[in-house]
Design a protein around this motif. Structure first.
Motif: not given
Length: 183
Positions: A69-75, A89-95, A114-124, A127-131
């Protein structure tokens, strides 16, 4: 002699131009605005992991290898010692390190992107599910099914803040070693 008189200034100008524009081209745009940018990876190992993918796959497949799982995070801008109000967070699955064996046919399968998902989160910590889904191809393309299976997976993912910046942790969220996808 006349050619070298014109060539030397041209090369000097070319080198200066490249040096002026190179740093701007290699920095992410978000970092130019003071944001903190991180590229993180988490590896999830699987051994003898049985899946029942949706059509066009016609059999259960036992997977081995690792998902990445690759994550590109911008704070947002601000001191690293203070928690950010939210981040992207921009998440990508590599299988591509996954191999599979058809439990009925014995056919060999190879994992793909795999697929990619972009999500906006509160402070670290967050925890979340990456579908996600990933492509699973037969190693011998002339066998059935003709195209790749798109296998769904859900990962339990955490982005935690540490002294050195955010860290990414992931595991498969299935409580068992069998995941059934819808047909």
């Amino acid at each position: 002699m006349l050619i070298s008189k014109w060539v030397r200034p041209f090369y000097t100008l070319l080198v200066v131009t490249v040096l002026l524009f190179l740093p701007a081209a290699t920095r992410p745009a978000a970092a130019d605005n003071g944001a903190h940018v991180y590229d993180l990876r988490a590896t999830v190992l699987v051994a003898n992991f049985t899946m029942h993918p949706p059509n066009p796959c016609f059999e259960s497949i036992q997977l081995n290898g690792s998902f990445e799982i690759q994550a590109h995070i911008v704070m947002p801008p601000g001191p690293l010692s203070e928690p950010a109000s939210e981040f992207v967070a921009n998440l990508h699955l590599n299988a591509e390190s996954i191999t599979g064996t058809g439990l009925t046919s014995g056919a060999m399968y190879l994992g793909g992107q795999g697929s990619t998902a972009v999500s906006r989160f509160e402070t670290p910590p967050t925890s979340f599910q990456f579908v996600s889904t990933f492509a699973l191809h037969l190693s011998t393309p002339k066998l059935h099914p003709p195209g790749p299976c798109h296998v769904p997976l859900t990962f339990y993912t955490t982005i935690a803040q540490t002294d050195s910046g955010p860290q990414l942790f992931a595991s498969l969220s299935s409580p068992t070693d069998v995941i059934t996808g819808p047909n």
